[in-house]
Design an enzyme around this catalytic site. Sequence first.
Site, PDB file in Angstrom:
ATOM      1  N   GLU A 156     -10.384  -3.853  -8.137  1.00 53.19           N
ATOM      2  CA  GLU A 156      -9.957  -2.980  -9.244  1.00 53.19           C
ATOM      3  C   GLU A 156      -9.670  -3.787 -10.498  1.00 53.19           C
ATOM      4  O   GLU A 156      -9.120  -4.881 -10.383  1.00 53.19           O
ATOM      5  CB  GLU A 156      -8.686  -2.212  -8.827  1.00 53.19           C
ATOM      6  CG  GLU A 156      -8.984  -1.176  -7.781  1.00 53.19           C
ATOM      7  CD  GLU A 156      -7.767  -0.372  -7.349  1.00 53.19           C
ATOM      8  OE1 GLU A 156      -6.758  -0.333  -8.073  1.00 53.19           O
ATOM      9  OE2 GLU A 156      -7.842   0.239  -6.276  1.00 53.19           O
TER      10      GLU A 156
ATOM     11  N   HIS B 184      -7.489   5.478  -8.820  1.00 53.12           N
ATOM     12  CA  HIS B 184      -6.211   5.089  -8.174  1.00 53.12           C
ATOM     13  C   HIS B 184      -5.054   5.982  -8.647  1.00 53.12           C
ATOM     14  O   HIS B 184      -4.059   5.496  -9.199  1.00 53.12           O
ATOM     15  CB  HIS B 184      -5.901   3.613  -8.447  1.00 53.12           C
ATOM     16  CG  HIS B 184      -4.976   3.023  -7.424  1.00 53.12           C
ATOM     17  ND1 HIS B 184      -4.979   1.693  -7.071  1.00 53.12           N
ATOM     18  CD2 HIS B 184      -4.000   3.591  -6.658  1.00 53.12           C
ATOM     19  CE1 HIS B 184      -4.047   1.464  -6.156  1.00 53.12           C
ATOM     20  NE2 HIS B 184      -3.437   2.614  -5.884  1.00 53.12           N
TER      21      HIS B 184
ATOM     22  N   ARG C 174      -5.935   1.073   0.310  1.00 52.52           N
ATOM     23  CA  ARG C 174      -6.147  -0.016  -0.649  1.00 52.52           C
ATOM     24  C   ARG C 174      -7.632  -0.362  -0.589  1.00 52.52           C
ATOM     25  O   ARG C 174      -8.246  -0.333   0.492  1.00 52.52           O
ATOM     26  CB  ARG C 174      -5.319  -1.250  -0.286  1.00 52.52           C
ATOM     27  CG  ARG C 174      -3.853  -1.160  -0.659  1.00 52.52           C
ATOM     28  CD  ARG C 174      -3.609  -1.281  -2.175  1.00 52.52           C
ATOM     29  NE  ARG C 174      -2.189  -1.238  -2.498  1.00 52.52           N
ATOM     30  CZ  ARG C 174      -1.499  -0.145  -2.833  1.00 52.52           C
ATOM     31  NH1 ARG C 174      -2.117   1.031  -2.903  1.00 52.52           N
ATOM     32  NH2 ARG C 174      -0.215  -0.217  -3.113  1.00 52.52           N
TER      33      ARG C 174
HETATM   34  N1  LIG Z   1      -3.862   5.340  -3.531  1.00 57.63           N
HETATM   35  C1  LIG Z   1      -2.578   5.310  -3.782  1.00 57.63           C
HETATM   36  O1  LIG Z   1      -2.151   5.537  -4.912  1.00 57.63           O
HETATM   37  C2  LIG Z   1      -1.591   5.055  -2.683  1.00 57.63           C
HETATM   38  C3  LIG Z   1      -0.383   5.735  -2.701  1.00 57.63           C
HETATM   39  C4  LIG Z   1       0.527   5.489  -1.678  1.00 57.63           C
HETATM   40  C5  LIG Z   1       0.227   4.595  -0.665  1.00 57.63           C
HETATM   41  N2  LIG Z   1      -0.988   3.951  -0.665  1.00 57.63           N
HETATM   42  C6  LIG Z   1      -1.321   3.029   0.425  1.00 57.63           C
HETATM   43  O2  LIG Z   1      -1.129   3.703   1.662  1.00 57.63           O
HETATM   44  C7  LIG Z   1      -0.573   2.798   2.581  1.00 57.63           C
HETATM   45  C8  LIG Z   1       0.159   3.560   3.673  1.00 57.63           C
HETATM   46  O3  LIG Z   1       1.378   4.063   3.187  1.00 57.63           O
HETATM   47  P1  LIG Z   1       2.476   4.689   4.181  1.00 57.63           P
HETATM   48  O4  LIG Z   1       3.688   4.962   3.353  1.00 57.63           O
HETATM   49  O5  LIG Z   1       1.889   5.797   4.984  1.00 57.63           O
HETATM   50  O6  LIG Z   1       2.745   3.427   5.123  1.00 57.63           O
HETATM   51  P2  LIG Z   1       3.331   3.420   6.596  1.00 57.63           P
HETATM   52  O7  LIG Z   1       3.848   2.049   6.800  1.00 57.63           O
HETATM   53  O8  LIG Z   1       4.257   4.582   6.806  1.00 57.63           O
HETATM   54  O9  LIG Z   1       2.030   3.679   7.509  1.00 57.63           O
HETATM   55  C9  LIG Z   1       1.038   2.730   7.723  1.00 57.63           C
HETATM   56  C10 LIG Z   1       0.581   2.845   9.172  1.00 57.63           C
HETATM   57  O10 LIG Z   1      -0.540   1.973   9.361  1.00 57.63           O
HETATM   58  C11 LIG Z   1      -0.400   1.391  10.658  1.00 57.63           C
HETATM   59  N3  LIG Z   1      -1.187   0.169  10.745  1.00 57.63           N
HETATM   60  C12 LIG Z   1      -0.919  -1.046  10.230  1.00 57.63           C
HETATM   61  N4  LIG Z   1      -1.893  -1.919  10.539  1.00 57.63           N
HETATM   62  C13 LIG Z   1      -2.802  -1.234  11.275  1.00 57.63           C
HETATM   63  C14 LIG Z   1      -4.026  -1.580  11.894  1.00 57.63           C
HETATM   64  N5  LIG Z   1      -4.513  -2.832  11.812  1.00 57.63           N
HETATM   65  N6  LIG Z   1      -4.682  -0.622  12.574  1.00 57.63           N
HETATM   66  C15 LIG Z   1      -4.181   0.622  12.685  1.00 57.63           C
HETATM   67  N7  LIG Z   1      -3.031   1.016  12.106  1.00 57.63           N
HETATM   68  C16 LIG Z   1      -2.346   0.099  11.426  1.00 57.63           C
HETATM   69  C17 LIG Z   1       1.097   1.172  10.820  1.00 57.63           C
HETATM   70  O11 LIG Z   1       1.459   1.048  12.190  1.00 57.63           O
HETATM   71  C18 LIG Z   1       1.660   2.434  10.179  1.00 57.63           C
HETATM   72  O12 LIG Z   1       1.861   3.484  11.105  1.00 57.63           O
HETATM   73  C19 LIG Z   1       0.314   1.888   1.725  1.00 57.63           C
HETATM   74  O13 LIG Z   1       0.518   0.632   2.331  1.00 57.63           O
HETATM   75  C20 LIG Z   1      -0.442   1.785   0.435  1.00 57.63           C
HETATM   76  O14 LIG Z   1      -1.252   0.636   0.419  1.00 57.63           O
HETATM   77  C21 LIG Z   1      -1.890   4.162  -1.662  1.00 57.63           C
END
Ligand SMILES: NC(=O)c1ccc[n+]([C@@H]2O[C@H](COP(=O)([O-])OP(=O)(O)OC[C@H]3O[C@@H](n4cnc5c(N)ncnc54)[C@H](O)[C@@H]3O)[C@@H](O)[C@H]2O)c1
Length: 326
Positions: free
Chosen positions: A268, A286, A239
Site C-alpha cells: 500500500e 483500506h 492485511r
Molecule cells: N481493513 C481494515 O481496515 C481492517 C480493520 C480492522 C481490522 N483489520 C485486520 O483484521 C485483523 C483481525 O482483527 P480482529 O480484531 O478480528 O483480531 P482477533 O485477534 O480478534 O482475530 C484474529 C484471529 O486470527 C486467528 N489467527 C491468527 N493466526 C492465524 C493463523 N495462522 N491461521 C488461522 N487463524 C489465525 C487468531 O487465533 C484470532 O482468532 C487485524 O489484525 C487487522 O489486521 C483490518
Amino acid sequence: MNKPKVLVTRPLFPAARAILDQHFEAEYWTQPERIPRAELLRRVAEKDALICLLTEKVDEELLSIAHKLRIAATVSVGYDNIDVPACTRHKVVATHTPGVLDDTTADFAWTLLMAIARRLVEGDAWTRSGTWPGWDLDQLLGGDVWGKTLGIVGFGRIGRGVARRSQGFRMRVLYHDQVRVSADVERELSAEYLSFEKLLGESDFVTLHVPLLPETRHLISTAVFEKMKRTAYLVNTSRGPVVDEAALVDALERKLIAGAALDVYEHEPSVHPALVSRKDVILAPHIASASIETRTKMAVMAAMNAVALFEGKRPPNALNPEALDL
Ligand SMILES: NC(=O)c1ccc[n+]([C@@H]2O[C@H](COP(=O)([O-])OP(=O)(O)OC[C@H]3O[C@@H](n4cnc5c(N)ncnc54)[C@H](O)[C@@H]3O)[C@@H](O)[C@H]2O)c1
C-alpha cells in the site's frame, strides 16, 4: 506540574483531541500527507507518548531515538506496524484498539462480498457510462450469496462478526482458526470448524480475518488458489501481505477463482497493476473501519490508553503489559 508531551501523527477527531489536550502537551501532525519518517523520528525524540496510525512504523530505530517514550498507541486493531518485543525491551507500552471496530469492519467485508458476487461495481460503471442499453435477461449475471457456503479464515472478533451477518442469508458457515472456539459459540453462530484445506475446497466465499504475522504472510498463495472452487470469491479486509498479490493475479488469469474483493494491498498504497484493469476484482482503499463513529471511537480509545498510563494505571489495551513491570 508540566504535562507529559505527546506526538500525534494525525489531528484525529475533536473528541480525542479534547482528551489529549486536557492531559498532555500535544503536538499534532496536521499536513495532508502522512508524516515523513525523518520528521516522525525528529518529532518523537523528546516525547513521552506517541499516538500513531498503522502507516507509522514503531521499530528499534524509533525506540532508540525516543528515549523518553513510555507508550506507543496505534489507532488500529492490527499492530503489525509495531515491533512489540522491541517496545518491551525499551519499556514502552504498546496499545491498540480492539473491539470498537468489529461490526463496522464486518459490515464492510459483507459489503465487498455482496458487491463482488452481484457485480455492483461493474454495473455502476456501465450505468454511468451511458452505454447501458436497458434491462436484459442475461446482463451482468453474478452468483447468489444466499444459501452458499461461507469460509471464514481467522475466527476472532471480526471473523465472528462476519459469521453473524450470514445468518439472514441462510448460508453454511465454515471457519478455520488456530484456536477452535467453544461449542457454545459454534452453536450460536451455526459455524463448523474445518481444516484450512477442507474449508478452501468447500467455500463459495473465502473471507480473511487473520492478523498479519510471519505465519500469515502470503497465507493465500498459488497452492491455496488451486484448492479453491473455480466459482469462489476471495474477500480480504485483513492485511494486504496475507495475500500473495502476484499469485492472485495469476489465479484470476487462469480462472482458478471467480473473483476477489480487496480492501488492503501487499504494498500500500500501490496496487498490483494487473489488478487495476480487471473486472473480476473490486479494489477498496483500506476503508473497512472507516465510519465516523468507529474511527472516532478508535482515536478516543488510543487517547484513553495514553491517559491511563500517565495516571499510573495499566492501559486497558496494552499488548505488552509486562513492559510496565520492568
Ligand atoms: N481493513 C481494515 O481496515 C481492517 C480493520 C480492522 C481490522 N483489520 C485486520 O483484521 C485483523 C483481525 O482483527 P480482529 O480484531 O478480528 O483480531 P482477533 O485477534 O480478534 O482475530 C484474529 C484471529 O486470527 C486467528 N489467527 C491468527 N493466526 C492465524 C493463523 N495462522 N491461521 C488461522 N487463524 C489465525 C487468531 O487465533 C484470532 O482468532 C487485524 O489484525 C487487522 O489486521 C483490518
